[in-house]
Motif scaffolding. Structure first.
Motif, PDB file in Angstrom:
ATOM      1  N   ASP A 161      42.439  37.968   2.710  1.00  0.00           N
ATOM      2  CA  ASP A 161      41.997  38.880   1.663  1.00  0.00           C
ATOM      3  C   ASP A 161      41.603  40.230   2.267  1.00  0.00           C
ATOM      4  OD1 ASP A 161      40.947  38.899  -1.385  1.00  0.00           O
ATOM      5  OD2 ASP A 161      39.600  40.066  -0.108  1.00  0.00           O
TER       6      ASP A 161
ATOM      7  N   GLU B 213      39.996  42.802   1.030  1.00  0.00           N
ATOM      8  CA  GLU B 213      38.639  43.264   0.725  1.00  0.00           C
ATOM      9  C   GLU B 213      37.619  42.605   1.648  1.00  0.00           C
ATOM     10  OE1 GLU B 213      37.280  43.696  -3.284  1.00  0.00           O
ATOM     11  OE2 GLU B 213      39.340  43.639  -4.053  1.00  0.00           O
ATOM     12  N   ILE B 214      37.783  41.311   1.892  1.00  0.00           N
ATOM     13  CA  ILE B 214      36.878  40.616   2.809  1.00  0.00           C
ATOM     14  C   ILE B 214      37.022  41.185   4.207  1.00  0.00           C
ATOM     15  CG2 ILE B 214      36.356  38.419   3.926  1.00  0.00           C
ATOM     16  CD1 ILE B 214      37.147  37.000   1.359  1.00  0.00           C
TER      17      ILE B 214
ATOM     18  N   THR C  63      38.102  44.088   5.224  1.00  0.00           N
ATOM     19  CA  THR C  63      37.570  45.453   5.322  1.00  0.00           C
ATOM     20  C   THR C  63      36.052  45.456   5.317  1.00  0.00           C
ATOM     21  OG1 THR C  63      39.518  46.387   4.227  1.00  0.00           O
ATOM     22  CG2 THR C  63      37.505  47.712   4.199  1.00  0.00           C
ATOM     23  N   ALA C  64      35.442  44.636   4.459  1.00  0.00           N
ATOM     24  CA  ALA C  64      33.978  44.589   4.369  1.00  0.00           C
ATOM     25  C   ALA C  64      33.362  44.099   5.677  1.00  0.00           C
ATOM     26  CB  ALA C  64      33.558  43.686   3.211  1.00  0.00           C
TER      27      ALA C  64
ATOM     28  N   GLY D  67      26.014  42.851   0.782  1.00  0.00           N
ATOM     29  CA  GLY D  67      27.255  43.279   0.163  1.00  0.00           C
ATOM     30  C   GLY D  67      28.465  42.550   0.731  1.00  0.00           C
ATOM     31  N   VAL D  68      28.459  42.320   2.052  1.00  0.00           N
ATOM     32  CA  VAL D  68      29.561  41.580   2.674  1.00  0.00           C
ATOM     33  C   VAL D  68      29.566  40.143   2.183  1.00  0.00           C
ATOM     34  CG1 VAL D  68      30.603  40.835   4.844  1.00  0.00           C
ATOM     35  CG2 VAL D  68      29.475  43.061   4.721  1.00  0.00           C
TER      36      VAL D  68
ATOM     37  N   THR E  55      31.025  40.055  -1.219  1.00  0.00           N
ATOM     38  CA  THR E  55      32.473  40.250  -1.177  1.00  0.00           C
ATOM     39  C   THR E  55      33.197  38.965  -0.772  1.00  0.00           C
ATOM     40  OG1 THR E  55      32.215  42.603  -0.635  1.00  0.00           O
ATOM     41  CG2 THR E  55      34.340  41.596  -0.118  1.00  0.00           C
TER      42      THR E  55
ATOM     43  N   GLU F 251      33.038  36.509  -3.736  1.00  0.00           N
ATOM     44  CA  GLU F 251      33.843  36.903  -4.882  1.00  0.00           C
ATOM     45  C   GLU F 251      35.337  36.776  -4.620  1.00  0.00           C
ATOM     46  OE1 GLU F 251      32.607  40.863  -5.627  1.00  0.00           O
ATOM     47  OE2 GLU F 251      30.596  40.296  -6.296  1.00  0.00           O
ATOM     48  N   ASN F 252      35.765  36.894  -3.356  1.00  0.00           N
ATOM     49  CA  ASN F 252      37.190  36.988  -3.060  1.00  0.00           C
ATOM     50  C   ASN F 252      37.786  35.780  -2.346  1.00  0.00           C
ATOM     51  OD1 ASN F 252      38.068  39.965  -3.790  1.00  0.00           O
ATOM     52  ND2 ASN F 252      36.040  40.100  -2.848  1.00  0.00           N
TER      53      ASN F 252
END
Length: 217
Positions: A92, A94-95, A97-98, A207-208, A211, A214-215
Motif C-alpha cells: 500500500d 499510503e502506508i 509513504t507514511a 497518524g502513521v 494510516t 485504515e489501509n
C-alpha cells in the motif's frame, strides 16, 4: 508468502510505534515532574517566596536540576526494512509513504531537546550553592523505596531530609539570586518547548498508526 511477510512487518511496525508512544508518555511524565519542582521554587529564588519551608526549597531546587528523560527512537523494524530492501513488501503506497516520512523526519529532524539534558547554567548555579553532603542526603531519600518527598513523583516542596533548620535556612538563602532565577526560568522554558516537540512527534506517530489501520487489506 509475500502477503504473510507483509503482514508480519506491519504488525511489527505497529508494535514499534506503540512502544514509541509509550516512550513519549514516559518522558513527558518525567519532564512535567521536573517542571513542577522548578515552578514551585521559581518565586522563592526570584525573591518572592516569603516564609517558604527551607528544606522543601532545597529539595525541589535540586530536583529541578535533574536531567530529563531520554526518548529513544524505536525504529528496529524500519531499519530492517531499509537494510533488506523490504520496503517493497509493503504494497500500500499510503502506508509506505507514511512510515518512511515519519522515520526520516524523526531521524534527521529530531531536535536536541528530545534527548536527555539539563540546563547547565541552572544545574551549576544551584548545585554550586548546595553542599555536596546535603546533595547526598537528597539523593538517598530520592532513591529510597519509601521516599518521603524527594522522589520526582512526590509533591513539590515536599522533600524531607535530615538537616537542621539553621543550615537549611543558610543554604536556601543562597538560592535567592538573580542568576539562579534567570537560569531556572530559561530551563523551564526549554522544558515547555520539549513537551511541545514531543506532542508533535506523538501526533505524527499516531497518524502513521491510523494510516496502517485504515489501509491494511
Amino acid at each position: 508468502m509475500d502477503r504473510r511477510l507483509e503482514e508480519s512487518f506491519l504488525d511489527r511496525l505497529v508494535d514499534d510505534l506503540e512502544t514509541q508512544l509509550a516512550e513519549f508518555e514516559e518522558a513527558r511524565t518525567e519532564v512535567r515532574q521536573v517542571m513542577a519542582h522548578g515552578l514551585a521554587v521559581l518565586p522563592y529564588v526570584s525573591g518572592e517566596g516569603g516564609d517558604a519551608d527551607a528544606v522543601g526549597i532545597i529539595g525541589s531546587a535540586y530536583q529541578a536540576s535533574r536531567s530529563n528523560a531520554t526518548i529513544e527512537l524505536v525504529d528496529h523494524t524500519y531499519m530492517e526494512l531499509l537494510s533488506t530492501g523490504g520496503l517493497g513488501v509493503i504494497t500500500d503506497p499510503e502506508i509506505r509513504t507514511a512510515v518512511v516520512s515519519f522515520y526520516r523526519r524523526y531521524s534527521y529532524g529530531r531536535p536536541a531537546e528530545l534527548r536527555a539534558s539539563h540546563n547547565a547554567a541552572y544545574y551549576n548555579s544551584v548545585r554550586g550553592r548546595i553542599p555536596v553532603g546535603l546533595q547526598e542526603l537528597i539523593r538517598e531519600v530520592m532513591n529510597a523505596l519509601d521516599s518521603k518527598g524527594c522522589g520526582l513523583s512526590d509533591p513539590p516542596l515536599g522533600c524531607r531530609v535530615e538537616v537542621d533548620e539553621r543550615t537549611a535556612g543558610s543554604v536556601a538563602g543562597k538560592l535567592v539570586d538573580p542568576e539562579v532565577a534567570r537560569s531556572l526560568n530559561l530551563w523551564m522554558q526549554s522544558l515547555v518547548n520539549e513537551l511541545s516537540i514531543a506532542d508533535i512527534y506523538e501526533d505524527l506517530a499516531r497518524g502513521v498508526l491510523a494510516t496502517i489501520e485504515e489501509n491494511r487489506k
